[in-house]
Scaffold this motif. Structure first.
Motif, PDB file in Angstrom:
ATOM      1  N   MET A   1       0.921  -1.246  -0.022  1.00 52.43           N
ATOM      2  CA  MET A   1       0.066   0.055   0.049  1.00 52.43           C
ATOM      3  C   MET A   1       0.916   1.155   0.042  1.00 52.43           C
ATOM      4  SD  MET A   1      -3.156   0.909   2.724  1.00 52.43           S
ATOM      5  CE  MET A   1      -4.025  -0.405   2.181  1.00 52.43           C
ATOM      6  N   HIS A   2       0.401   2.227  -0.720  1.00 48.02           N
ATOM      7  CA  HIS A   2       0.990   3.566  -0.774  1.00 48.02           C
ATOM      8  C   HIS A   2       1.519   4.061   0.681  1.00 48.02           C
ATOM      9  CE1 HIS A   2       2.535   7.524  -1.874  1.00 48.02           C
ATOM     10  NE2 HIS A   2       2.690   6.991  -3.351  1.00 48.02           N
ATOM     11  N   PRO A   3       2.642   4.473   0.993  1.00 43.60           N
ATOM     12  CA  PRO A   3       3.069   5.224   2.331  1.00 43.60           C
ATOM     13  C   PRO A   3       2.117   6.514   2.772  1.00 43.60           C
ATOM     14  CG  PRO A   3       4.898   4.646   0.836  1.00 43.60           C
ATOM     15  CD  PRO A   3       3.819   4.567   0.058  1.00 43.60           C
ATOM     16  N   ILE A   4       1.488   7.134   1.721  1.00 41.74           N
ATOM     17  CA  ILE A   4       0.638   8.208   2.032  1.00 41.74           C
ATOM     18  C   ILE A   4      -0.565   7.430   2.533  1.00 41.74           C
ATOM     19  CG2 ILE A   4      -0.527  10.015   1.353  1.00 41.74           C
ATOM     20  CD1 ILE A   4       1.793  10.793  -0.714  1.00 41.74           C
ATOM     21  N   LEU A   5      -1.052   6.562   1.867  1.00 39.03           N
ATOM     22  CA  LEU A   5      -2.484   5.932   2.408  1.00 39.03           C
ATOM     23  C   LEU A   5      -2.265   5.264   3.723  1.00 39.03           C
ATOM     24  CD1 LEU A   5      -3.742   4.205  -1.009  1.00 39.03           C
ATOM     25  CD2 LEU A   5      -4.547   6.375   0.129  1.00 39.03           C
ATOM     26  N   VAL A   6      -1.179   4.561   4.037  1.00 40.17           N
ATOM     27  CA  VAL A   6      -0.720   4.047   5.124  1.00 40.17           C
ATOM     28  C   VAL A   6      -0.759   5.181   6.470  1.00 40.17           C
ATOM     29  CG1 VAL A   6       0.742   2.888   6.690  1.00 40.17           C
ATOM     30  CG2 VAL A   6       0.510   2.122   4.187  1.00 40.17           C
ATOM     31  N   TYR A   7      -0.342   6.318   6.022  1.00 36.13           N
ATOM     32  CA  TYR A   7      -0.229   7.713   6.939  1.00 36.13           C
ATOM     33  C   TYR A   7      -1.551   7.984   7.168  1.00 36.13           C
ATOM     34  CZ  TYR A   7       0.540  12.033   8.674  1.00 36.13           C
ATOM     35  OH  TYR A   7       0.432  13.330   9.327  1.00 36.13           O
ATOM     36  N   ILE A   8      -2.413   7.794   6.362  1.00 37.99           N
ATOM     37  CA  ILE A   8      -3.941   8.615   6.654  1.00 37.99           C
ATOM     38  C   ILE A   8      -4.803   7.587   7.158  1.00 37.99           C
ATOM     39  CG2 ILE A   8      -5.976   8.851   5.388  1.00 37.99           C
ATOM     40  CD1 ILE A   8      -4.237  10.199   2.862  1.00 37.99           C
ATOM     41  N   LEU A   9      -4.439   6.274   7.141  1.00 40.31           N
ATOM     42  CA  LEU A   9      -5.072   5.265   7.847  1.00 40.31           C
ATOM     43  C   LEU A   9      -4.738   5.254   9.306  1.00 40.31           C
ATOM     44  CD1 LEU A   9      -5.275   2.469   5.475  1.00 40.31           C
ATOM     45  CD2 LEU A   9      -7.034   3.856   6.029  1.00 40.31           C
ATOM     46  N   TRP A 100      -8.973  -1.721  -8.773  1.00 44.20           N
ATOM     47  CA  TRP A 100      -9.762  -0.839  -7.803  1.00 44.20           C
ATOM     48  C   TRP A 100      -8.944   0.037  -6.928  1.00 44.20           C
ATOM     49  CZ3 TRP A 100     -14.671  -1.470  -8.047  1.00 44.20           C
ATOM     50  CH2 TRP A 100     -15.102  -2.632  -8.561  1.00 44.20           C
ATOM     51  N   GLU A 101      -7.804  -0.129  -6.869  1.00 41.87           N
ATOM     52  CA  GLU A 101      -6.948   0.686  -5.751  1.00 41.87           C
ATOM     53  C   GLU A 101      -6.723   2.214  -6.593  1.00 41.87           C
ATOM     54  OE1 GLU A 101      -2.471   1.032  -4.042  1.00 41.87           O
ATOM     55  OE2 GLU A 101      -3.237  -0.972  -4.502  1.00 41.87           O
ATOM     56  N   GLN A 102      -6.562   2.007  -8.067  1.00 45.72           N
ATOM     57  CA  GLN A 102      -6.530   3.423  -8.723  1.00 45.72           C
ATOM     58  C   GLN A 102      -7.840   3.913  -8.623  1.00 45.72           C
ATOM     59  OE1 GLN A 102      -3.491   4.165  -9.805  1.00 45.72           O
ATOM     60  NE2 GLN A 102      -4.523   6.208 -10.288  1.00 45.72           N
ATOM     61  N   ILE A 103      -8.715   3.351  -8.787  1.00 42.84           N
ATOM     62  CA  ILE A 103     -10.249   3.852  -8.578  1.00 42.84           C
ATOM     63  C   ILE A 103     -10.447   4.644  -7.245  1.00 42.84           C
ATOM     64  CG2 ILE A 103     -12.625   3.363  -8.587  1.00 42.84           C
ATOM     65  CD1 ILE A 103     -12.271   1.475 -10.738  1.00 42.84           C
ATOM     66  N   PHE A 104     -10.157   3.944  -6.137  1.00 42.83           N
ATOM     67  CA  PHE A 104     -10.465   4.553  -5.020  1.00 42.83           C
ATOM     68  C   PHE A 104      -9.493   5.733  -4.717  1.00 42.83           C
ATOM     69  CE2 PHE A 104     -13.379   1.983  -3.352  1.00 42.83           C
ATOM     70  CZ  PHE A 104     -13.327   0.514  -3.348  1.00 42.83           C
ATOM     71  N   ILE A 105      -8.317   5.717  -5.201  1.00 38.87           N
ATOM     72  CA  ILE A 105      -7.175   6.769  -5.173  1.00 38.87           C
ATOM     73  C   ILE A 105      -7.837   8.238  -5.836  1.00 38.87           C
ATOM     74  CG2 ILE A 105      -5.092   7.677  -5.734  1.00 38.87           C
ATOM     75  CD1 ILE A 105      -3.904   4.805  -4.726  1.00 38.87           C
ATOM     76  N   THR A 106      -8.269   7.674  -6.884  1.00 44.27           N
ATOM     77  CA  THR A 106      -8.735   8.727  -7.949  1.00 44.27           C
ATOM     78  C   THR A 106     -10.048   9.598  -7.349  1.00 44.27           C
ATOM     79  OG1 THR A 106      -8.026   7.823 -10.001  1.00 44.27           O
ATOM     80  CG2 THR A 106      -9.590   9.662 -10.134  1.00 44.27           C
ATOM     81  N   LEU A 107     -10.972   8.574  -6.746  1.00 40.16           N
ATOM     82  CA  LEU A 107     -12.061   9.222  -6.050  1.00 40.16           C
ATOM     83  C   LEU A 107     -11.746  10.015  -4.636  1.00 40.16           C
ATOM     84  CD1 LEU A 107     -15.103   9.256  -5.820  1.00 40.16           C
ATOM     85  CD2 LEU A 107     -14.976   7.043  -4.586  1.00 40.16           C
ATOM     86  N   TYR A 108     -10.861   9.452  -4.039  1.00 38.23           N
ATOM     87  CA  TYR A 108     -10.227  10.169  -2.783  1.00 38.23           C
ATOM     88  C   TYR A 108      -9.771  11.455  -3.101  1.00 38.23           C
ATOM     89  CZ  TYR A 108      -7.588  11.260   1.277  1.00 38.23           C
ATOM     90  OH  TYR A 108      -6.858  11.736   2.361  1.00 38.23           O
ATOM     91  N   ILE A 109      -9.006  11.460  -4.061  1.00 34.51           N
ATOM     92  CA  ILE A 109      -8.248  12.881  -4.489  1.00 34.51           C
ATOM     93  C   ILE A 109      -9.481  13.876  -5.019  1.00 34.51           C
ATOM     94  CG2 ILE A 109      -6.983  13.956  -6.236  1.00 34.51           C
ATOM     95  CD1 ILE A 109      -5.106  11.527  -6.086  1.00 34.51           C
ATOM     96  N   ALA A 110     -10.399  13.420  -5.698  1.00 35.55           N
ATOM     97  CA  ALA A 110     -11.413  14.377  -6.444  1.00 35.55           C
ATOM     98  C   ALA A 110     -12.162  14.768  -5.102  1.00 35.55           C
ATOM     99  CB  ALA A 110     -12.339  13.507  -7.164  1.00 35.55           C
ATOM    100  N   VAL A 111     -12.654  13.902  -4.342  1.00 35.07           N
ATOM    101  CA  VAL A 111     -13.641  14.602  -2.899  1.00 35.07           C
ATOM    102  C   VAL A 111     -12.728  15.336  -2.233  1.00 35.07           C
ATOM    103  CG1 VAL A 111     -15.048  13.608  -1.139  1.00 35.07           C
ATOM    104  CG2 VAL A 111     -14.889  12.395  -3.344  1.00 35.07           C
TER     105      VAL A 111
END
Length: 697
Positions: A1-9, A100-111
């Motif tokens: 998992m991307h380090p930034i996502l780990v940090y946010i979690l 799926w991971e790319q979709i969630f990242i894109t959606l997260y960035i957009a919101v």
């Protein structure tokens, strides 16, 4: 998992944990400042701890949670089997391989971008309101006068308010409320949680934390208002009046928020025991566990030791200054004066030198009634100071003060007067009997207890409607019958009444202080007279008569007024002429400054402070005294009442040339001068305030 996502979690996991901890342990207490510190610590720690890696804690974590295991290697030999493989085309494989991971990242960035833009728009909206507002000064504080019908709010050093929407009393309370937000920098808290919310919008715990933080800041501002001596019930009515006003933006400190019931409950809530402060120490092991878990996850073995910043908790028993039921010497004030008179030994050296004066001391009456922490606030001479302290320490146990029914520690201030009598060789403390042998004018001021028929305005224990505020509001709502004629004419507004809650709890002397229309005024008086018996107010443990002020709001559906009605209201407004003192404003101030006197006994006892009075100018020009809405002391209040009642007839207010009743206010600041007196540090005085200066002995 991307380090930034780990940090946010990791950040959001900690925020969920801290919100649950708050809900379970801290939500029901009244440590508002400690609670603010908890919120800020939780937010900052949640953002920082994923960056902290402590190798020692990693080893400790692994030692505690990882057991050594013995690994056995086994090799299986199987007979070869025949498998039929069907290859998929590249197109079919691609269709099934959904990123799926790319979709969630894109959606997260957009919101997230949406929330960032929303945040920036709110900031822009504040500055747009600032540009449309007129900078002015209210009660000595710089504010921005709003043109729109929105709730007062503050943002960092700016206070926004529509001054035309509020009465003078409401303006004063709102300014104190918002100035508390500004002086304590509450906007920093809001900006911090809003910044985290930009990237954690998907986490319900962050939204809930934001709500709790905003409520806690409102609690703190409410405490700031009540600390200035504002009547809590009147303040709560003002909050009720602003309930349905429009809010400016979400990132400001609003005078009014939707959780009004919680704010009123907090104002009336029993203070939490100081012993409960210890539970806030539970945040320390949470800090430790989160850092240890992060260190174990990171697996960094070569980083230097890092420790979380220590969290200091100051656990002290709270000492009150003003409580609902003040502490009392056994036997009352007369018994205390007798004890002091009998116990004090005038130092021979002080007698020989002719030293005399007033030693002001304070001490703490503890929960068990014992006397502790005796200090000299303002002394005369070390000889007299030491004797005053000695005698106060020898006092018997008092009846302790109470707050919400619980005994609490209360700081009490007491002046001890030393006088050398010219008629008696025995030098003694000036007692109440000695004071009553003064002039007749001073004798009235020397009464320790009021006459039985006296009507109080401020007492130690205020009268209370049976069942409390909510029960009273329900009674009024159920009992008031809106007059049909008033409905038809579209008459609405706030009728301010006052009445006396008698010693037996009955209601008497109901008056309309400020009316709207005879139809509504009469209905308000009828309903108030029909109220059941109240729990009477008390002064020094005795039931007394108390004058109580109550506004009743008559409100029709919020439909736009017809044009003809608007024109009629404007015509009435344009024809209104204010009441005038005979000779004009200069004659008014000349009368006040020449008539008012600083009571001698108040000067002797070091009594000073602010007195705010309201009085009514009738349609025939005569002055009718109403009440003291804020009185520093009964001696000072009676002097202000005296000069108001002695005023000559005014030229009354007029509407369409006809005389009408109006209400005026008078602010008087009684201020002492002397070697040991402190400069005035209270709230700013209005421009028309009268300052009376006396001499402190």
């Amino acid at each position: 998992m991307h380090p930034i996502l780990v940090y946010i979690l990791q950040v959001n996991f900690a925020l969920v944990l801290f919100y649950l901890l708050f809900t379970l342990l801290f939500k029901r207490d009244t440590f508002l400042k400690i609670r603010r510190f908890y919120f800020l610590s939780a937010l900052l720690f949640s953002v920082i701890y994923p960056l902290l890696v402590v190798p020692g804690l990693s080893d400790f974590w692994n030692f505690r949670f990882s057991e050594p295991q013995t690994v056995e290697a086994t090799v299986f030999f199987e007979a070869p089997t025949l498998e039929v493989m069907v290859e998929e085309s590249e197109a079919e494989a691609a269709s099934l391989n959904i990123p799926w991971e790319q979709i969630f990242i894109t959606l997260y960035i957009a919101v997230t971008i949406f929330f960032i833009l929303r945040f920036l728009w709110q900031l822009i909206s504040i500055f747009r309101i600032r540009l449309k507002s007129e900078e002015t000064e209210v009660l000595g504080i710089k504010v921005y006068d709003l043109k729109d019908n929105i709730t007062p709010f503050s943002f960092f050093g700016m206070i926004f308010i529509n001054s035309e929407m509020h009465s003078k009393e409401e303006l004063e309370q709102i300014i104190i409320h918002e100035h508390t937000h500004v002086s304590e920098k509450h906007s920093l808290d809001i900006m911090l949680v809003e910044s985290i919310l930009l990237f954690s919008w998907w986490n319900p715990a962050v939204w809930l934390l934001k709500r709790e933080m905003a409520m806690n800041l409102e609690y703190l501002a409410d405490v700031g208002v009540l600390r200035e001596g504002v009547d809590s019930r009147e303040y709560q009515y003002h909050l009720l009046r602003l309930t349905y006003h429009e809010t400016a933006v979400q990132i400001v400190n609003n005078f009014n928020v939707s959780q009004l019931k919680q704010r009123i409950m907090m104002m009336n809530k029993t203070r939490s025991s100081s012993l409960k402060l210890a539970k806030y120490l539970t945040i320390l092991p949470i800090f430790f566990i989160l850092i240890a878990a992060n260190s174990s996850y990171a697996g960094e073995k070569d980083q230097s030791l890092q420790e979380p910043p220590p969290v200091k908790k100051e656990v002290t028993e709270e000492i009150f200054v003003v409580v609902e039921e003040q502490p009392e010497y056994p036997g009352g004030l007369e018994a205390m004066m007798k004890f002091l008179s009998d116990s004090i030994v005038y130092p021979d050296e002080a007698k020989a030198k002719g030293i005399q004066g007033r030693v002001i001391c304070n001490f703490v009456v503890m929960k068990d009634g014992s006397i502790d922490d005796v200090n000299v606030v303002r002394g005369v001479d070390p000889l007299l100071d030491a004797e005053a302290v000695r005698v106060l320490k020898s006092m018997p146990a008092w009846k302790p003060g109470k707050q919400r029914g619980q005994a609490v520690n209360v700081r009490y201030t007491l002046p001890v007067v030393f006088r050398i009598s010219a008629e008696d060789s025995q030098n003694k403390l000036l007692t109440t009997e000695d004071r009553n042998r003064m002039t007749d004018g001073e004798k009235g001021d020397q009464k320790v207890m009021p006459e039985p028929s006296e009507v109080f305005v401020v007492v130690e224990q205020q009268p209370e409607y049976p069942g409390g505020l909510e029960a009273m509001m329900k009674f009024l709502s159920d009992s008031i019958v809106y007059p049909d004629e008033a409905k038809a004419k579209g008459i609405q507004g706030r009728v301010i009444c006052n009445f006396v809650v008698m010693k037996d709890g009955s209601i008497d002397d109901v008056n309309v202080v400020r009316g709207v229309d005879p139809l509504l005024d009469a209905e308000a008086v009828r309903v108030l007279k029909s109220m059941p018996a109240w729990k009477p107010g008390k002064q020094r443990g005795q039931a007394v008569n108390v004058r109580y002020t109550l506004p009743l709001e008559f409100r029709l559906d919020n439909k736009p007024l017809p044009e003809e009605k608007k024109e009629e209201l404007q015509r009435i407004k344009d024809s209104f002429v204010e009441a005038e003192f005979p000779g004009g404003e200069s004659a008014y101030f000349k009368y006040l400054t020449e008539s008012i006197k600083y009571p001698v006994i108040a000067q002797e006892n070091g009594i000073q402070g602010l007195v705010l009075a309201r009085y009514r100018i009738l349609s025939n020009g005569k002055v009718e005294f109403i009440d003291i809405t804020n009185g520093a002391d009964p001696l000072l209040g009676r002097e202000v009442q005296r000069i108001i009642e002695g005023m000559p007839d005014w030229t009354p207010s007029r509407i369409d040339g006809k005389g009408t009743t109006s209400v005026a206010t008078l602010t008087v600041q009684f201020r002492l001068q002397g070697d040991n007196t402190k400069p005035y540090d209270g709230p700013p005085l209005p421009e028309n305030a009268i300052v009376v200066v006396g001499y402190a002995s």
